[in-house]
Design an enzyme around this catalytic site. Structure first.
Site, PDB file in Angstrom:
ATOM      1  N   ARG A  33       0.728  -1.399  -0.012  1.00  0.00           N
ATOM      2  CA  ARG A  33      -0.122  -0.163  -0.067  1.00  0.00           C
ATOM      3  C   ARG A  33       0.721   1.194  -0.096  1.00  0.00           C
ATOM      4  O   ARG A  33       0.648   2.023   0.690  1.00  0.00           O
ATOM      5  CB  ARG A  33      -1.005   0.002   1.317  1.00  0.00           C
ATOM      6  CG  ARG A  33      -2.049  -1.209   1.256  1.00  0.00           C
ATOM      7  CD  ARG A  33      -3.516  -0.710   0.746  1.00  0.00           C
ATOM      8  NE  ARG A  33      -4.306  -1.822   0.677  1.00  0.00           N
ATOM      9  CZ  ARG A  33      -5.019  -1.979   1.744  1.00  0.00           C
ATOM     10  NH1 ARG A  33      -5.264  -1.287   2.743  1.00  0.00           N
ATOM     11  NH2 ARG A  33      -5.940  -2.971   1.329  1.00  0.00           N
ATOM     12  N   ARG A  37      -3.725   6.380   0.623  1.00  0.00           N
ATOM     13  CA  ARG A  37      -4.356   7.318   1.164  1.00  0.00           C
ATOM     14  C   ARG A  37      -3.331   8.292   2.187  1.00  0.00           C
ATOM     15  O   ARG A  37      -3.603   9.391   2.719  1.00  0.00           O
ATOM     16  CB  ARG A  37      -5.483   6.978   2.076  1.00  0.00           C
ATOM     17  CG  ARG A  37      -6.589   6.653   1.078  1.00  0.00           C
ATOM     18  CD  ARG A  37      -7.880   6.287   1.829  1.00  0.00           C
ATOM     19  NE  ARG A  37      -7.421   4.954   2.364  1.00  0.00           N
ATOM     20  CZ  ARG A  37      -8.100   4.123   3.092  1.00  0.00           C
ATOM     21  NH1 ARG A  37      -9.375   4.412   3.484  1.00  0.00           N
ATOM     22  NH2 ARG A  37      -7.801   2.831   3.611  1.00  0.00           N
ATOM     23  N   ARG A  46      -7.875  11.421  -5.511  1.00  0.00           N
ATOM     24  CA  ARG A  46      -8.860  10.628  -4.934  1.00  0.00           C
ATOM     25  C   ARG A  46     -10.128  11.486  -4.800  1.00  0.00           C
ATOM     26  O   ARG A  46     -11.155  10.962  -4.981  1.00  0.00           O
ATOM     27  CB  ARG A  46      -8.524  10.105  -3.667  1.00  0.00           C
ATOM     28  CG  ARG A  46      -9.227   8.884  -3.153  1.00  0.00           C
ATOM     29  CD  ARG A  46      -9.613   7.512  -3.963  1.00  0.00           C
ATOM     30  NE  ARG A  46     -10.451   6.871  -3.208  1.00  0.00           N
ATOM     31  CZ  ARG A  46     -11.757   6.712  -3.120  1.00  0.00           C
ATOM     32  NH1 ARG A  46     -12.449   7.716  -3.966  1.00  0.00           N
ATOM     33  NH2 ARG A  46     -12.436   6.169  -2.637  1.00  0.00           N
TER      34      ARG A  46
HETATM   35  O1  1CP Z   1      -4.165  -5.047   2.385  1.00  0.00           O
HETATM   36  C1  1CP Z   1      -3.833  -6.506   2.025  1.00  0.00           C
HETATM   37  O2  1CP Z   1      -3.959  -7.380   2.498  1.00  0.00           O
HETATM   38  C2  1CP Z   1      -3.500  -6.641   0.413  1.00  0.00           C
HETATM   39  C3  1CP Z   1      -4.480  -7.151  -0.483  1.00  0.00           C
HETATM   40  C4  1CP Z   1      -5.784  -6.381  -0.365  1.00  0.00           C
HETATM   41  C5  1CP Z   1      -6.690  -6.204  -0.068  1.00  0.00           C
HETATM   42  C6  1CP Z   1      -7.451  -7.340   1.368  1.00  0.00           C
HETATM   43  C7  1CP Z   1      -5.768  -5.345  -1.449  1.00  0.00           C
HETATM   44  C8  1CP Z   1      -4.513  -5.029  -2.348  1.00  0.00           C
HETATM   45  N1  1CP Z   1      -6.955  -4.784  -1.415  1.00  0.00           N
HETATM   46  C9  1CP Z   1      -7.959  -5.303  -0.403  1.00  0.00           C
HETATM   47  C10 1CP Z   1      -9.058  -5.089  -0.039  1.00  0.00           C
HETATM   48  C11 1CP Z   1      -9.381  -3.666   0.250  1.00  0.00           C
HETATM   49  N2  1CP Z   1      -9.184  -2.774  -0.478  1.00  0.00           N
HETATM   50  C12 1CP Z   1      -9.300  -3.142   1.570  1.00  0.00           C
HETATM   51  C13 1CP Z   1      -9.371  -4.048   2.941  1.00  0.00           C
HETATM   52  C14 1CP Z   1     -10.602  -4.033   3.424  1.00  0.00           C
HETATM   53  C15 1CP Z   1     -10.678  -5.186   4.555  1.00  0.00           C
HETATM   54  O3  1CP Z   1     -10.373  -4.613   5.803  1.00  0.00           O
HETATM   55  O4  1CP Z   1     -11.163  -6.355   4.502  1.00  0.00           O
HETATM   56  C16 1CP Z   1      -9.431  -1.668   1.478  1.00  0.00           C
HETATM   57  C17 1CP Z   1      -9.556  -0.725   2.600  1.00  0.00           C
HETATM   58  C18 1CP Z   1      -9.455  -1.164   0.140  1.00  0.00           C
HETATM   59  C19 1CP Z   1      -9.364  -0.096  -0.454  1.00  0.00           C
HETATM   60  C20 1CP Z   1      -8.263   0.282  -1.220  1.00  0.00           C
HETATM   61  N3  1CP Z   1      -7.411  -0.381  -1.976  1.00  0.00           N
HETATM   62  C21 1CP Z   1      -7.553   1.842  -0.839  1.00  0.00           C
HETATM   63  C22 1CP Z   1      -8.099   2.680  -0.284  1.00  0.00           C
HETATM   64  C23 1CP Z   1      -9.568   3.067  -0.765  1.00  0.00           C
HETATM   65  C24 1CP Z   1      -9.717   4.649  -1.046  1.00  0.00           C
HETATM   66  O5  1CP Z   1     -10.953   5.033  -0.726  1.00  0.00           O
HETATM   67  O6  1CP Z   1      -8.970   5.343  -1.526  1.00  0.00           O
HETATM   68  C25 1CP Z   1      -6.310   1.543  -1.763  1.00  0.00           C
HETATM   69  C26 1CP Z   1      -5.594   2.925  -1.972  1.00  0.00           C
HETATM   70  C27 1CP Z   1      -6.206   0.232  -2.317  1.00  0.00           C
HETATM   71  C28 1CP Z   1      -5.414  -0.141  -3.259  1.00  0.00           C
HETATM   72  C29 1CP Z   1      -4.700  -1.332  -3.000  1.00  0.00           C
HETATM   73  N4  1CP Z   1      -5.106  -2.453  -2.513  1.00  0.00           N
HETATM   74  C30 1CP Z   1      -4.272  -3.493  -2.828  1.00  0.00           C
HETATM   75  C31 1CP Z   1      -3.179  -3.152  -3.389  1.00  0.00           C
HETATM   76  C32 1CP Z   1      -1.969  -3.995  -3.784  1.00  0.00           C
HETATM   77  C33 1CP Z   1      -3.338  -1.768  -3.719  1.00  0.00           C
HETATM   78  C34 1CP Z   1      -2.545  -0.577  -4.457  1.00  0.00           C
HETATM   79  C35 1CP Z   1      -1.091  -0.995  -4.514  1.00  0.00           C
HETATM   80  C36 1CP Z   1      -0.300  -0.493  -3.215  1.00  0.00           C
HETATM   81  O7  1CP Z   1       0.078  -1.249  -2.575  1.00  0.00           O
HETATM   82  O8  1CP Z   1       0.043   0.665  -3.254  1.00  0.00           O
END
Ligand code: 1CP
Length: 356
Positions: A33, A37, A46
């Site tokens: 991540r 944010r 965003r």
């Molecule tokens: O965190 C992990 O375990 C990695 C795998 C994973 C998971 C479980 C990703 C990869 N996404 C998710 C689901 C997810 N997506 C969640 C977790 C929810 C829970 O608690 O079960 C959340 C909060 C998101 C939303 C999300 N994804 C955001 C924030 C949303 C917003 O409103 O701006 C962001 C920035 C992401 C990006 C993301 N998700 C995953 C990766 C690999 C990435 C981007 C690349 C990076 O790592 O920078």
């Protein structure tokens, strides 16, 4: 848009060298991540665009992917997307709710609901936007660092599809495993097919390492993990390799990050991945003893350690290298960044690792 597949030469290959077990001059470091944010430039973009609109718009996804690489001396970029684009490709509605996270308003409740999934998935038609973003980032990176592609692992994707979002217990998804083992296996098999095609497409588009996120392994135990999750994890690595070879494409290293699967480290080390990612609950020495000398370890600083003063974060970065060693090691957190973290802490971590 640029879509040539002739990419600029890679100037920093530490991540790939470490993944393959080759010597490195400095331990590579990146952060799960790292685009997100906690970065003001992410929050600004965003505000103007919906989360999945960003994922589906290569220009925007590329810009966000590059943001942390511009700021910090990281050794990898990771394509901006989310694991839940796969359930979307299967026809499920996924919304990103502010402050809550992903929500699937019509989850799979019973086995009959599998009939609602749109299969087989044509990943190039449904997820081609990820491939286009990857290709664009490869050009924009100008060879600075390698680009990591990723997917959720089948069990983790199934858990979201059944739960309808995050969950503290995963009791609905786990109930499927115990109550509907055959339907669960069918769903996991179907997800495995999509994940394989999706990862092959990403490598073909320019991803130089592929990470599989089994973030929900922590809810399983040795038996359920072995029966339901591990066979899919194995199939993904085997079939992605075969798929790349079949298309005449070079192999790419693969990472399995099974959060909470401390009970299965040995099996993960034998599941066909070059790199095993660790969460912060695992002791480095214990992990190395479990996986043996033939795989690279990645991890595993407690993300909350980034709340410490920067000098302390720097020292903890150096301490990671002392504990894991300089070879067959990729420094990272044990899970992702949180939105309220200070970007300066990432800088301190990178300095600590590189200076060690
Ligand atoms: O965190 C992990 O375990 C990695 C795998 C994973 C998971 C479980 C990703 C990869 N996404 C998710 C689901 C997810 N997506 C969640 C977790 C929810 C829970 O608690 O079960 C959340 C909060 C998101 C939303 C999300 N994804 C955001 C924030 C949303 C917003 O409103 O701006 C962001 C920035 C992401 C990006 C993301 N998700 C995953 C990766 C690999 C990435 C981007 C690349 C990076 O790592 O920078």
């Amino acid at each position: 848009m640029v879509c040539s597949m002739e990419f600029p030469a890679l100037k920093n290959d530490r991540l790939l060298r470490a993944a393959r077990g080759e010597a490195v001059d400095r331990v590579p470091v990146w952060v799960m991540r790292q685009a997100g944010r906690y970065l003001p430039e992410f929050r600004e973009l965003r505000q103007k665009h919906d989360f999945f609109t960003i994922c589906r718009t290569p220009e925007l996804a590329a810009e966000i992917t590059l943001q942390p690489v511009r700021r910090f001396d990281l050794d990898a970029a990771i394509i901006f997307s989310d694991i839940l684009v796969v359930p979307q490709a299967l026809g499920m509605v996924v919304e990103m709710r502010a402050g809550v996270g992903p929500m699937l308003p019509a989850p799979l409740v019973e086995p009959g609901d599998l009939g609602r999934l749109v299969t087989p998935v044509d990943v190039r038609a449904q997820l081609g936007y990820v491939a286009r973003a990857i290709t664009l980032v490869r050009h924009r990176l100008e060879g600075r660092v390698p680009l990591v592609g990723f997917s959720g692992a089948p069990w983790t994707l199934m858990a979201y599809m059944v739960e309808g979002g995050g969950s503290k217990t995963q009791s609905r998804a786990k109930a499927w495993l115990y109550r509907h083992p055959e339907a669960s296996a069918r769903l996991l098999g179907l997800l495995t097919d999509v994940v394989v095609d999706y990862l092959v497409m990403q490598a073909e588009a320019g991803a130089q390492l592929l990470q599989v996120f089994e973030s929900n392994a922590e809810y399983l135990g040795p038996d359920t993990f072995r029966e339901f999750a591990l066979p899919c994890i194995r199939q993904v690595s085997e079939r992605v390799r075969a798929g790349l070879a079949q298309r005449g494409l070079p192999p790419v290293p693969m990472t399995i990050f099974a959060k909470g699967a401390h009970y299965a480290l040995q099996e993960l080390a034998g599941s066909g991945y070059e790199v095993v990612g660790l969460d912060w609950t695992v002791d480095p020495g214990v992990a190395r003893a479990a996986v043996g000398p033939g795989v690279t370890l990645q991890g595993n600083l407690d993300p909350c350690a980034l709340y410490a003063p920067v000098e302390s974060v720097r020292e903890r970065g150096a301490a990671l290298v002392r504990s894991f060693g300089r070879q067959r090691y990729i420094a990272n957190l044990g899970h992702g960044m949180y939105p309220d973290m200070d970007p300066a802490s990432v800088q301190a971590l990178v300095e600590g690792v590189h200076g060690a």
